[in-house]
Design an enzyme around this catalytic site. Sequence first.
Site, PDB file in Angstrom:
ATOM      1  N   ARG A   1      18.072 -93.946  47.227  1.00  0.00           N
ATOM      2  CA  ARG A   1      18.091 -95.098  48.140  1.00  0.00           C
ATOM      3  C   ARG A   1      16.801 -95.895  48.003  1.00  0.00           C
ATOM      4  NH1 ARG A   1      21.752 -95.994  52.301  1.00  0.00           N
ATOM      5  NH2 ARG A   1      22.575 -93.907  52.172  1.00  0.00           N
TER       6      ARG A   1
ATOM      7  N   ASP B   1      13.273 -87.846  51.737  1.00  0.00           N
ATOM      8  CA  ASP B   1      12.421 -88.930  52.242  1.00  0.00           C
ATOM      9  C   ASP B   1      12.082 -88.803  53.734  1.00  0.00           C
ATOM     10  OD1 ASP B   1      14.976 -89.362  53.089  1.00  0.00           O
ATOM     11  OD2 ASP B   1      15.045 -91.489  52.627  1.00  0.00           O
TER      12      ASP B   1
ATOM     13  N   THR C   1      18.875 -84.014  52.769  1.00  0.00           N
ATOM     14  CA  THR C   1      19.226 -85.176  51.956  1.00  0.00           C
ATOM     15  C   THR C   1      18.594 -85.018  50.583  1.00  0.00           C
ATOM     16  OG1 THR C   1      18.719 -87.510  51.565  1.00  0.00           O
ATOM     17  CG2 THR C   1      17.362 -86.429  53.192  1.00  0.00           C
TER      18      THR C   1
ATOM     19  N   ASP D   1      17.194 -89.780  57.093  1.00  0.00           N
ATOM     20  CA  ASP D   1      16.525 -90.765  57.931  1.00  0.00           C
ATOM     21  C   ASP D   1      17.436 -91.469  58.938  1.00  0.00           C
ATOM     22  OD1 ASP D   1      13.923 -91.325  58.000  1.00  0.00           O
ATOM     23  OD2 ASP D   1      14.105 -93.247  56.953  1.00  0.00           O
TER      24      ASP D   1
ATOM     25  N   GLY E   1      24.847 -88.674  53.648  1.00  0.00           N
ATOM     26  CA  GLY E   1      25.265 -88.097  52.355  1.00  0.00           C
ATOM     27  C   GLY E   1      25.170 -86.584  52.389  1.00  0.00           C
TER      28      GLY E   1
ATOM     29  N   ARG F   1      29.268 -91.609  57.501  1.00  0.00           N
ATOM     30  CA  ARG F   1      28.261 -92.553  58.015  1.00  0.00           C
ATOM     31  C   ARG F   1      28.972 -93.344  59.106  1.00  0.00           C
ATOM     32  NH1 ARG F   1      24.385 -91.996  54.020  1.00  0.00           N
ATOM     33  NH2 ARG F   1      25.184 -91.849  51.908  1.00  0.00           N
TER      34      ARG F   1
ATOM     35  N   ASP G   1      17.542 -87.248  48.905  1.00  0.00           N
ATOM     36  CA  ASP G   1      16.478 -88.257  48.770  1.00  0.00           C
ATOM     37  C   ASP G   1      15.091 -87.689  49.091  1.00  0.00           C
ATOM     38  OD1 ASP G   1      18.623 -89.896  48.322  1.00  0.00           O
ATOM     39  OD2 ASP G   1      18.550 -90.881  50.275  1.00  0.00           O
TER      40      ASP G   1
END
Length: 325
Positions: free
Chosen positions: A173, A131, A127, A104, A12, A73, A129
């Site tokens: 996510r 994460d 990202t 990730d 993303g 992706r 996210d």
Amino acid sequence: MMERIGILTSGGDAPGMNACIRSVVRTGFKKKIDVIGIEYGYKGLLNSNFINLTPESVTNIIHKGGTILKTNRCKEFKIKKYRKIAFDNLRNENIEGLIIMGGDGSFKGASIFANEFKMPIVGIPSTIDNDINGTDYSIGFNTAVQTIMDSVDKIRDTASSHERIFFIEVMGRNSGHLAINAGNATGAELIMIPEIKIKNIDLLVKKIKEINNKKKSIIIIYAEGCNLGPVDKITNYVQKKMKNSNVRFSILGHIQRGGSPCEKDRINSSLLGYYSVNELIKKDKSKIIGIKNDKVIVLDLEKTIKGKKEIDKNLFKITEIINNY
Ligand code: F6P
């Protein structure tokens, strides 16, 4: 020392990616290193979508959301025969190392590729996210939190006028970092995240009723990866159990990924881009260049991706205390 390096963006997109590409290209230029842009993420490696990036070509992009290199992706990159094609294409182009901006999933692919072909790689956490294990920050996170904040503030106006309960679904996510920060910053009465599973939905309804007895409008930040499933389903369930209330949901969606990067995302992108080039040209083991405790740090790529980043429990706890009374 290296003479030619490649850079790609994968997964993303995230606001700040362009500022980081700019930093890598300009740092490379000062060190007399050619920087080749690989378009469309790993897919571009398979199709040799290589473009020369010059200091001029990255002019006027520091403030732009998205990624000038495009992103993707790429399922094929999970298969060894395609990774071999990618490596051959890089070799034909004399590219000696790669800078990979992504999350990730992108780093997992990078780690396999680095080991298989002894290709030096530096990953830059990019990202919304946020994460990436071992780091506090990833490019795009702060802009995304700001975007969520702006949207939730607006929903708060109408929620309070109509005395409604709102579930607001945010991205992330399988992680709740976006939800926690956005929930804190918007004074959300409840934050629901994947890391804290709801075992009994009726206890959740009870809690919402308790909050509703004090405040007639409630904002619930609902991370998309929550174990209760789609936000419309849970909204309908709560509505059935609270017949005298008005329950609504709003899915913020891809608006969270766009927009001009905020100050922090621009500055950190510039720093991470600069340090990634310095690290890559050492031709050492593959690394992640990240930020922890407001400092740039270097992590081992392979080891880092094995772990899962924990949520900020303290921030979650304090938010719960102060957002309700
Ligand atoms: O990883 C970034 C992210 O925005 C996640 O928060 C979200 O689950 C996912 O990407 C959405 O991906 P796509 O744009 O491919 O639907």
